[in-house]
Design a protein around this motif. Sequence first.
Motif, PDB file in Angstrom:
ATOM      1  N   GLY A 206      -2.520 -14.152  -3.318  1.00 35.04           N
ATOM      2  CA  GLY A 206      -2.714 -13.114  -2.313  1.00 35.04           C
ATOM      3  C   GLY A 206      -1.720 -13.141  -1.165  1.00 35.04           C
ATOM      4  N   GLY A 207      -0.529 -13.693  -1.387  1.00 38.10           N
ATOM      5  CA  GLY A 207       0.478 -13.688  -0.341  1.00 38.10           C
ATOM      6  C   GLY A 207       0.300 -14.780   0.696  1.00 38.10           C
ATOM      7  N   GLY A 208      -0.061 -15.985   0.238  1.00 38.14           N
ATOM      8  CA  GLY A 208      -0.123 -17.119   1.154  1.00 38.14           C
ATOM      9  C   GLY A 208      -1.493 -17.680   1.439  1.00 38.14           C
ATOM     10  N   MET A 209      -2.536 -17.205   0.742  1.00 41.18           N
ATOM     11  CA  MET A 209      -3.869 -17.784   0.916  1.00 41.18           C
ATOM     12  C   MET A 209      -3.936 -19.083   0.114  1.00 41.18           C
ATOM     13  SD  MET A 209      -6.492 -14.548   1.010  1.00 41.18           S
ATOM     14  CE  MET A 209      -5.942 -13.731  -0.482  1.00 41.18           C
ATOM     15  N   ARG A 210      -3.957 -20.204   0.810  1.00 44.67           N
ATOM     16  CA  ARG A 210      -3.847 -21.520   0.181  1.00 44.67           C
ATOM     17  C   ARG A 210      -5.209 -21.990  -0.334  1.00 44.67           C
ATOM     18  NH1 ARG A 210       0.657 -24.329   0.968  1.00 44.67           N
ATOM     19  NH2 ARG A 210      -0.451 -26.320   1.143  1.00 44.67           N
ATOM     20  N   ILE A 211      -5.741 -21.234  -1.270  1.00 46.64           N
ATOM     21  CA  ILE A 211      -7.088 -21.500  -1.780  1.00 46.64           C
ATOM     22  C   ILE A 211      -7.158 -22.857  -2.474  1.00 46.64           C
ATOM     23  CG2 ILE A 211      -6.648 -20.272  -3.952  1.00 46.64           C
ATOM     24  CD1 ILE A 211      -9.974 -20.261  -2.000  1.00 46.64           C
ATOM     25  N   CYS A 212      -6.075 -23.279  -3.100  1.00 51.91           N
ATOM     26  CA  CYS A 212      -5.995 -24.589  -3.769  1.00 51.91           C
ATOM     27  C   CYS A 212      -4.865 -25.383  -3.113  1.00 51.91           C
ATOM     28  CB  CYS A 212      -5.764 -24.430  -5.266  1.00 51.91           C
ATOM     29  SG  CYS A 212      -7.071 -23.526  -6.123  1.00 51.91           S
ATOM     30  N   GLY A 213      -5.017 -25.619  -1.816  1.00 49.08           N
ATOM     31  CA  GLY A 213      -3.924 -26.123  -0.994  1.00 49.08           C
ATOM     32  C   GLY A 213      -3.358 -27.465  -1.412  1.00 49.08           C
ATOM     33  N   GLY A 214      -4.105 -28.264  -2.172  1.00 42.16           N
ATOM     34  CA  GLY A 214      -3.605 -29.572  -2.594  1.00 42.16           C
ATOM     35  C   GLY A 214      -2.986 -29.582  -3.970  1.00 42.16           C
ATOM     36  N   ALA A 215      -2.928 -28.436  -4.641  1.00 46.74           N
ATOM     37  CA  ALA A 215      -2.435 -28.393  -6.021  1.00 46.74           C
ATOM     38  C   ALA A 215      -0.945 -28.719  -6.075  1.00 46.74           C
ATOM     39  CB  ALA A 215      -2.698 -27.024  -6.630  1.00 46.74           C
ATOM     40  N   ARG A 216      -0.558 -29.408  -7.141  1.00 50.38           N
ATOM     41  CA  ARG A 216       0.847 -29.703  -7.411  1.00 50.38           C
ATOM     42  C   ARG A 216       1.207 -29.154  -8.777  1.00 50.38           C
ATOM     43  NH1 ARG A 216       1.768 -35.975  -6.717  1.00 50.38           N
ATOM     44  NH2 ARG A 216       3.676 -35.289  -7.783  1.00 50.38           N
ATOM     45  N   MET A 217       2.459 -28.764  -8.936  1.00 41.86           N
ATOM     46  CA  MET A 217       2.879 -28.120 -10.178  1.00 41.86           C
ATOM     47  C   MET A 217       3.623 -29.079 -11.102  1.00 41.86           C
ATOM     48  SD  MET A 217       3.950 -24.418  -8.550  1.00 41.86           S
ATOM     49  CE  MET A 217       4.022 -23.516 -10.085  1.00 41.86           C
ATOM     50  N   ASP A 218       3.425 -30.398 -10.878  1.00 44.79           N
ATOM     51  CA  ASP A 218       4.100 -31.365 -11.731  1.00 44.79           C
ATOM     52  C   ASP A 218       3.216 -32.567 -12.058  1.00 44.79           C
ATOM     53  OD1 ASP A 218       4.002 -32.611  -9.279  1.00 44.79           O
ATOM     54  OD2 ASP A 218       6.167 -32.933  -9.105  1.00 44.79           O
ATOM     55  N   ASP A 219       1.890 -32.403 -11.928  1.00 43.35           N
ATOM     56  CA  ASP A 219       0.994 -33.542 -12.138  1.00 43.35           C
ATOM     57  C   ASP A 219       0.094 -33.390 -13.358  1.00 43.35           C
ATOM     58  OD1 ASP A 219      -0.704 -31.587 -11.223  1.00 43.35           O
ATOM     59  OD2 ASP A 219      -1.574 -32.775  -9.594  1.00 43.35           O
ATOM     60  N   GLY A 220       0.222 -32.270 -14.092  1.00 50.14           N
ATOM     61  CA  GLY A 220      -0.585 -32.075 -15.293  1.00 50.14           C
ATOM     62  C   GLY A 220      -2.050 -31.803 -15.042  1.00 50.14           C
ATOM     63  N   LEU A 221      -2.400 -31.439 -13.795  1.00 49.32           N
ATOM     64  CA  LEU A 221      -3.799 -31.204 -13.448  1.00 49.32           C
ATOM     65  C   LEU A 221      -3.940 -29.925 -12.639  1.00 49.32           C
ATOM     66  CD1 LEU A 221      -4.794 -34.803 -12.283  1.00 49.32           C
ATOM     67  CD2 LEU A 221      -5.494 -33.701 -14.425  1.00 49.32           C
ATOM     68  N   PHE A 222      -5.095 -29.272 -12.802  1.00 47.92           N
ATOM     69  CA  PHE A 222      -5.498 -28.189 -11.916  1.00 47.92           C
ATOM     70  C   PHE A 222      -6.240 -28.766 -10.717  1.00 47.92           C
ATOM     71  CE2 PHE A 222      -6.051 -25.673 -16.032  1.00 47.92           C
ATOM     72  CZ  PHE A 222      -4.938 -24.875 -15.841  1.00 47.92           C
ATOM     73  N   ASP A 223      -6.163 -28.066  -9.588  1.00 48.40           N
ATOM     74  CA  ASP A 223      -7.134 -28.225  -8.508  1.00 48.40           C
ATOM     75  C   ASP A 223      -8.122 -27.070  -8.638  1.00 48.40           C
ATOM     76  OD1 ASP A 223      -5.555 -30.322  -7.585  1.00 48.40           O
ATOM     77  OD2 ASP A 223      -5.816 -29.762  -5.490  1.00 48.40           O
ATOM     78  N   ILE A 224      -9.410 -27.388  -8.762  1.00 46.96           N
ATOM     79  CA  ILE A 224     -10.436 -26.357  -8.929  1.00 46.96           C
ATOM     80  C   ILE A 224     -11.253 -26.291  -7.641  1.00 46.96           C
ATOM     81  CG2 ILE A 224     -12.447 -25.592 -10.253  1.00 46.96           C
ATOM     82  CD1 ILE A 224     -10.331 -28.090 -11.970  1.00 46.96           C
ATOM     83  N   THR A 225     -11.104 -25.190  -6.907  1.00 44.61           N
ATOM     84  CA  THR A 225     -11.793 -25.008  -5.633  1.00 44.61           C
ATOM     85  C   THR A 225     -13.057 -24.197  -5.860  1.00 44.61           C
ATOM     86  OG1 THR A 225      -9.704 -25.076  -4.407  1.00 44.61           O
ATOM     87  CG2 THR A 225     -11.599 -24.094  -3.291  1.00 44.61           C
ATOM     88  N   VAL A 226     -14.195 -24.775  -5.495  1.00 42.75           N
ATOM     89  CA  VAL A 226     -15.493 -24.111  -5.642  1.00 42.75           C
ATOM     90  C   VAL A 226     -16.051 -23.848  -4.247  1.00 42.75           C
ATOM     91  CG1 VAL A 226     -17.832 -24.263  -6.592  1.00 42.75           C
ATOM     92  CG2 VAL A 226     -15.902 -25.320  -7.820  1.00 42.75           C
ATOM     93  N   VAL A 227     -16.233 -22.582  -3.918  1.00 47.00           N
ATOM     94  CA  VAL A 227     -16.861 -22.194  -2.649  1.00 47.00           C
ATOM     95  C   VAL A 227     -18.320 -21.880  -2.944  1.00 47.00           C
ATOM     96  CG1 VAL A 227     -16.863 -20.586  -0.717  1.00 47.00           C
ATOM     97  CG2 VAL A 227     -14.690 -21.285  -1.754  1.00 47.00           C
ATOM     98  N   GLY A 228     -19.202 -22.676  -2.398  1.00 48.41           N
ATOM     99  CA  GLY A 228     -20.616 -22.533  -2.681  1.00 48.41           C
ATOM    100  C   GLY A 228     -21.229 -21.292  -2.061  1.00 48.41           C
TER     101      GLY A 228
END
Length: 301
Positions: A206-228
Amino acid sequence: MTSDITLFVNPAAGRGRGARSAQPAARVLRDAGFSVRTVLGENASDALRRARAAVAAGTGALIAVGGDGVVSLALQATAGTPTPLGVVAVGTGNDFARALGLPVRDPAGAARAAAEALKGDGGRPVDLGRVGETWFGTVLASGFDSRVNDRGNRLRFPTGRLRYDVALVAELAALRPVPYRITLDDGPALSVEATLVAVGNGTSYGGGMRICGGARMDDGLFDITVVGPCSRSTLLRVFPKVYRGTHLDHPKVTVHRAARVRLETPAGTDGGTGYADGEPLGPLPLTAETVPGAVRILGAA
């Protein structure tokens, strides 16, 4: 490495910036000694067909000129192939480029970075997400934000970004949590009530909304953000924090990490459409997996 490379251009990106940016980008690449061919498309499917044909024909690189939409198409053509991808980010959001430290709205600078990488290390391998046969670079969204997208896409008036502001207000009025089953890797399914679930290969959408702010694109893992589950007032208070990534500290927010995630909602529940890189994937259930080093990106930090 062949000196023949392909500019893959969305002329409508950024209210015409795509068309205006192709020429300075091509000039820099030619000055660097490359032979440049430009590919356009009559529509998205035609553009993708042409991009895939260029990759199959052995182009030395595909350089996407536009926003996240044309980057998404370019990923479908280059992922899993040895053809590197350059990005001249001149769209509205440019989340993929920002996540990788690429120049934004600087076509000459972006082309220069791509040329230097082609003559140097050949680009940086980065992870991608995949749902079925569809690749994505940034975030898979579901829940509240995907319903805003759905509603916005159905509106004929107003136009532009205001259309999504109207959709946001309408969805806030109908705000409700959705029951999810979330399966991480081979673990047991988690049953949760959530306002939204975002699966991040990259940090933002969405143009800079850091919803998964800790995600890295070289670690082989997703960051999954769950907003309750949260009230309208809570969501409105938390929303501005998304641009800084500080929403991740809120008690209603949980972050998981996994290489594969399956999102499901019970039968008869409207879980909305899943969106990846801003493009619709289809309704839940959806299973996403990370593919390490799926594409080489030219000039990435």
